[in-house]
Design a protein around this motif. Structure first.
Motif, short mmCIF file in Angstrom:
data_model
loop_
_atom_site.label_atom_id
_atom_site.label_comp_id
_atom_site.label_asym_id
_atom_site.label_seq_id
_atom_site.Cartn_x
_atom_site.Cartn_y
_atom_site.Cartn_z
N GLN A 37 47.18 -26.99 4.47
CA GLN A 37 46.85 -27.49 5.80
C GLN A 37 48.12 -28.00 6.51
O GLN A 37 49.16 -28.14 5.88
CB GLN A 37 45.78 -28.60 5.73
CG GLN A 37 46.21 -29.87 5.04
CD GLN A 37 45.97 -29.85 3.53
OE1 GLN A 37 46.29 -28.89 2.87
NE2 GLN A 37 45.46 -30.94 3.00
N SER A 38 47.99 -28.31 7.79
CA SER A 38 49.13 -28.86 8.52
C SER A 38 48.67 -30.09 9.30
O SER A 38 47.47 -30.38 9.36
CB SER A 38 49.70 -27.82 9.50
OG SER A 38 48.86 -27.70 10.62
N GLU A 39 49.61 -30.77 9.91
CA GLU A 39 49.24 -31.96 10.69
C GLU A 39 48.48 -31.57 11.95
O GLU A 39 47.96 -32.42 12.66
CB GLU A 39 50.49 -32.77 11.05
CG GLU A 39 51.48 -31.96 11.86
CD GLU A 39 52.76 -32.72 12.15
OE1 GLU A 39 52.98 -33.77 11.53
OE2 GLU A 39 53.53 -32.24 13.01
N ASN A 40 48.43 -30.26 12.23
CA ASN A 40 47.73 -29.79 13.44
C ASN A 40 46.31 -29.32 13.17
O ASN A 40 45.50 -29.23 14.09
CB ASN A 40 48.51 -28.63 14.06
CG ASN A 40 49.89 -29.05 14.46
OD1 ASN A 40 50.03 -29.97 15.25
ND2 ASN A 40 50.91 -28.41 13.91
N LEU A 68 48.11 -19.43 7.54
CA LEU A 68 47.96 -20.88 7.42
C LEU A 68 48.10 -21.46 8.83
O LEU A 68 48.71 -20.85 9.70
CB LEU A 68 49.01 -21.44 6.47
CG LEU A 68 48.79 -21.03 5.00
CD1 LEU A 68 49.89 -21.59 4.11
CD2 LEU A 68 47.42 -21.48 4.51
N GLY A 97 49.81 -24.10 10.21
CA GLY A 97 51.14 -24.46 10.72
C GLY A 97 51.03 -25.13 12.08
O GLY A 97 50.17 -25.98 12.29
N ASP A 98 51.89 -24.71 13.01
CA ASP A 98 51.78 -25.27 14.37
C ASP A 98 51.11 -24.29 15.34
O ASP A 98 51.19 -24.46 16.55
CB ASP A 98 53.14 -25.76 14.89
CG ASP A 98 54.19 -24.67 14.81
OD1 ASP A 98 53.81 -23.51 14.52
OD2 ASP A 98 55.37 -24.97 15.04
N PRO A 135 47.50 -23.27 14.95
CA PRO A 135 46.18 -23.16 14.31
C PRO A 135 45.17 -22.32 15.10
O PRO A 135 44.14 -21.93 14.55
CB PRO A 135 45.70 -24.62 14.22
CG PRO A 135 46.49 -25.35 15.23
CD PRO A 135 47.81 -24.66 15.34
#
Ligand SMILES: Cc1cc2nc3c(=O)[nH]c(=O)nc-3n(C[C@H](O)[C@H](O)[C@H](O)COP(=O)(O)OP(=O)(O)OC[C@H]3O[C@@H](n4cnc5c(N)ncnc54)[C@H](O)[C@@H]3O)c2cc1C
Ligand code: SF4
Length: 339
Positions: free
Chosen positions: A154-157, A196, A198-199, A201
């Motif tokens: 997962q990412s922070e987004n 994935l 990333g930035d 989504p």
């Protein structure tokens, strides 16, 4: 739902022409996902291009290399119950039958299954911020109710998961995706199809706008002797996976020649870690070795307030599914594991 035009295409060239480079012109196949997205205003369309009249992509056909081609427009039900798939790729048959309901599987197509969107509650609720639906608006799930969300990749987004069952088996089987589009034909390895977050989504996969999936190829090796698909969910009758595992083993007695393990319900794409499969090569098929492989697969896993349980659940599911794959008789398509 906004107003949209509707067009039918009988082949890929017609569909590409109808899509016409306008990102608001969209393909509809079985309609089991896109129609809901339109109804809930999660997505909009200027035109829906119906590809059901395609003549060439409704069949399951043998390939010269011993594999099998699944037409993009074959339904999930017809794929799961096809005698060749049942006997040669029972892992795929079982994964498909673990998904949705009989009615939905009768409508859902193979191409559509790869492109279905996440089931994150906030993605479907247009009153909440969601980077996948509206880039830059934020992610409501990270500090919200995140029981069904990702623990890997997962990412922070975005912490959404890809919800398909079928695709978990396709990942384990090393399927390839046949694509046609304005720039011609191309083939993508299954591992390279989904992305994935990333930035970016809002981009689920590497299919470009205007491209169409025409088929999915299965290699000759189907792991029909030793396989298992285990789906753990809130309701056994009808629910998306919290964690699912597709396992295929090539055994020499109890020694593993080759192992494939793919996870669903844990990441933005079906999750495979080849280091874990390499670790199992030449080892005895035991609970301890599957546990060690699970530790490799789950390295770096991170949970959130409501889904931390997925990490130990995934470990137990990997071990259990490895052991279930040793007993092919309990794994016939349609059989449900006793939980
Ligand atoms: C209540 C419910 C429960 C469900 N439960 C499960 C479950 O447990 N497990 C599971 O795996 N799935 C589940 N599903 C999802 C279901 O499997 C998918 O909706 C279905 O596979 C999508 O196929 P479709 O042909 O209906 O796609 P559509 O809705 O027609 O299209 C979906 C997307 O794919 C695109 N598309 C379709 N065909 C192509 C193509 N050939 N080339 C390029 N793009 C294409 C469309 O443009 C659209 O973006 C569930 C669905 C519902 C409604
Ligand atoms: S997890 Fe992804 S889909 Fe869900 S709210 Fe966050 S950005 Fe949207």
């Amino acid at each position: 739902m906004n107003n949209f035009a509707y067009a039918k295409a009988t082949n890929a060239a017609q569909a590409i022409e109808q899509l016409n480079g306008n990102t608001q012109n969209k393909i509809v196949a079985g309609g089991t996902n896109i129609n809901d997205l339109l109804k809930y205003f999660v997505t909009q369309a200027d035109k829906l291009v119906d590809i059901n009249p395609f003549i060439d992509n409704h069949a399951i056909t043998p390939l010269e290399n011993g594999g099998v081609r699944l037409g993009a427009l074959v339904t999930n039900a017809d794929t799961a119950y096809n005698p060749v798939i049942e006997s040669k790729y029972p892992l795929l048959s079982k994964a498909i039958l673990a998904g949705a309901s009989a009615q939905i599987r009768n409508m859902a197509t193979n191409g559509g299954n790869l492109n279905q969107r996440t089931r994150c509650y906030y993605f479907y609720d247009v009153n909440t911020p969601c980077n996948k639906r509206e880039p830059g608006s934020g992610c409501s799930a990270i500090k919200g109710y995140n029981r069904i969300h990702a623990i890997l990749g997962q990412s922070e987004n975005c912490i959404a998961v890809f919800p398909s069952d079928m695709c978990v088996a396709l990942a384990a089987l090393n399927a390839t995706v046949n694509i046609t589009g304005p720039d011609g034909d191309r083939v993508l390895a299954f591992a390279d199809y989904h992305r994935l977050p990333g930035d970016t989504p809002h981009i689920d996969n590497n299919l470009k706008h205007g491209e169409i999936i025409t088929g999915i190829d299965l290699p000759a090796k189907g792991f029909e002797k030793n396989y298992s698909y285990l789906k753990l969910r809130d309701r056994a009758s009808y629910s998306f996976a919290l964690v699912s595992v597709a396992t295929g083993l090539d055994l020499d007695g109890t020694i593993i020649n080759e192992a494939r393990i793919a996870l669903g319900g844990v990441a933005h794409k079906p999750w495979r870690v080849t280091a874990a499969e390499d670790f199992l090569k030449g080892k005895e098929a035991t609970q301890d070795n599957f546990a060690a492989a699970a530790d490799i697969i789950l390295q770096g896993a991170q949970g959130y307030e409501y889904n931390n349980f997925k990490i130990p659940l995934a470990k137990r599911a990997i071990i259990r599914n490895g052991m279930m794959a040793l007993n092919p008789d309990s794994q016939r398509p349609g059989a449900q594991p006793s939980l």
